[in-house]
Design an enzyme around this catalytic site. Structure first.
Site, short mmCIF file in Angstrom:
data_model
loop_
_atom_site.label_atom_id
_atom_site.label_comp_id
_atom_site.label_asym_id
_atom_site.label_seq_id
_atom_site.Cartn_x
_atom_site.Cartn_y
_atom_site.Cartn_z
N PHE A 1 12.27 9.72 -8.29
CA PHE A 1 13.29 8.68 -8.44
C PHE A 1 12.57 7.34 -8.57
CE2 PHE A 1 17.56 6.87 -7.80
CZ PHE A 1 18.27 7.81 -8.55
N HIS B 1 6.72 2.07 -7.73
CA HIS B 1 5.84 3.19 -8.09
C HIS B 1 4.99 2.85 -9.32
CE1 HIS B 1 9.38 5.37 -6.22
NE2 HIS B 1 8.38 5.80 -5.48
N VAL C 1 6.06 -5.57 -4.99
CA VAL C 1 6.61 -6.23 -6.18
C VAL C 1 7.89 -6.95 -5.76
CG1 VAL C 1 7.39 -5.89 -8.56
CG2 VAL C 1 5.71 -4.32 -7.57
N LYS D 1 4.83 -2.43 0.72
CA LYS D 1 6.23 -2.51 1.14
C LYS D 1 6.46 -1.59 2.33
CE LYS D 1 10.84 -2.99 0.26
NZ LYS D 1 11.46 -1.72 -0.12
N SER E 1 15.00 0.21 -4.83
CA SER E 1 16.12 0.87 -5.51
C SER E 1 17.41 0.65 -4.73
CB SER E 1 15.83 2.36 -5.70
OG SER E 1 15.06 2.87 -4.65
N HIS F 1 10.75 3.82 -9.39
CA HIS F 1 11.16 2.44 -9.67
C HIS F 1 9.91 1.61 -9.89
CE1 HIS F 1 9.94 1.62 -5.58
NE2 HIS F 1 10.81 2.51 -5.11
#
Lengths: 282, 282
Positions: A32, A37, A176, A149, A186, A34
């Site tokens: 999944f 990644h 980021v 993060k 996300s 974003h």
């Protein structure tokens, strides 16, 4: 981009690449994908000969209340994004490939786990270090990339590699952020317009909290962050300052720290942190 | 033979050897070498390009009552024996090299441990799998050699490698025996003349016990071994039959077994075992 689904093939290819002296960069994910990644992939592509990404939703790191089955998956989209970003090998094993039998040996995170997000997720990091040990053995990376993060995960992985002397270098990658400073996630799409406008306060307060910690100590710093975040429409889950990467209550001997917060909005729980150092004695 | 004492050099040399495509055979030991160790080296030398032996008395695998400090050491003699046997690289790190800081992650053996010798050594195999994980990461062997004399250790190591997908093949090596069948052991010198004459009964009774298990089941088999050993001057510590390598109470579905015994003589505790299979349904 080559997609690999079996342990046997992944082992063989990694072993061949090592014999060729290739530098393998590795980005483990639960899919999944974003931007976070993809920033890890970018860094790996710029530093490695071959970039391997794994997509594996690891049942071991989900607790009883956490829904492994309902974790979002979109393999088709992930494959496109991975290929576009420059991934050379995408490793997507089934659960039964990595855990074919009941394991007789597991890996256990014995510290750095009982604080921050780990406090409410007992056993979570045991699952993380076990699956990462397996993936490191299969992929044999020279470097592996982790986002700051999730700074606690990066700290636990740092401990894994140092404690067990894995021949892999852990590369932490900066969070980021949106232009207004909000950490990309996300989950940001679940914020209401008002919440989205207020959410950058988390990062702003953590940055100023770090400065206050250096000049005035732990209590005024945490109070400051709590006061700032209480003024917006979010409920504080935790605000804490710890040594980094040890994640212990700071002492006078520590020089590197994390200030971190988790905030619950109506439909989303956001986390963020700032890692900072004291260069000289105060 | 090159002697390596630092983690840094061991890592570098292993990494270089992998790039050269060399097959690395590895014999981990705690030193005080005897014929058993040297039979592992012989096998490695015959199958590998480079044979690495480690000598490391691992504090993690000693319990509170077991004397880590008093474990016998003779590095000078060990070096001579290792070199003569054909070891290419001898890795002899200090404790602080392998464990420079309090580990934040450890490896845990969750099954195969609570039986046989492990029953009286809680935590022992956690220490074994932790140090072996570290050594495998530093040496990066293609194959690693373990004696069947310590069949429980071989079973736990088999579980370690399978559970965590280490890219290493575990090679079990047959127990070296005296002409009369007694398993060679550095402890045999502590037997009195009479004890030494009687000690081969252990192996003989285990062999016939295995036959009795196949034809008559577990109770007559264990009774037979106990009766044979009770007739000599040794005190039985345990006699047991388990599935192998799972080390569980045998069921009708199991096809491979271990029959094992530990016997206390006046100055020495001896262990031995026989691993055997049922080829067809009885």
């Amino acid at each position: 981009m080559k997609v690999i689904t079996t342990v046997k093939e992944m082992k063989q290819i990694a072993s061949d690449l090592k014999k060729q002296g290739k530098i393998i960069g590795f980005v483990p994910t639960m899919g999944f994908l974003h931007e976070g990644h993809l920033s890890l992939v970018n860094k790996s592509v710029s530093e490695s000969d071959i970039t391997v990404m794994s997509i594996f939703v690891n049942p071991l790191q989900f607790g009883p209340g956490e829904d492994f089955e309902r974790y979002p998956r979109d393999m088709k989209r992930d494959q496109l994004l991975a290929e576009e970003a420059g991934v050379d090998l995408l490793f997507t094993p089934e659960v039964t490939e990595l855990y074919p039998v009941e394991p007789s040996v597991t890996v256990k995170a014995v510290s750095r786990t009982e604080v921050l997000c780990g406090a409410s997720r007992p056993g979570h990091f045991d699952g993380v270090v076990t699956v990462l040990s397996i993936l490191f053995h299969l992929v044999q990376p020279d470097k592996s990339y982790f986002g700051q993060k999730d700074a606690q995960q990066a700290a636990v992985v740092d401990g894994l590699v140092k404690s067990l002397h894995f021949p892999v270098e852990i590369i932490p990658v900066h969070t980021v952020r949106e232009e207004d400073g909000l950490a990309k996630s996300s989950r940001n799409v679940y914020l209401s317009d008002e919440e989205r406008q207020e959410a950058p306060v988390i990062y702003q307060s953590l940055k100023s909290g770090a400065d206050i910690y250096i000049s005035h100590g732990i209590e005024p710093a945490i109070e400051h962050v709590e006061k700032q975040i209480s003024a917006i429409n979010g409920e504080i889950d935790y605000v804490d300052i710890l040594s980094y990467p040890e994640l212990k209550v700071p002492t006078h001997e520590d020089r590197r720290f994390i200030i971190a917060a988790a905030v619950k909005f109506k439909q989303a729980r956001l986390i963020d942190n700032v890692i900072f150092s004291i260069k000289e004695e105060i």
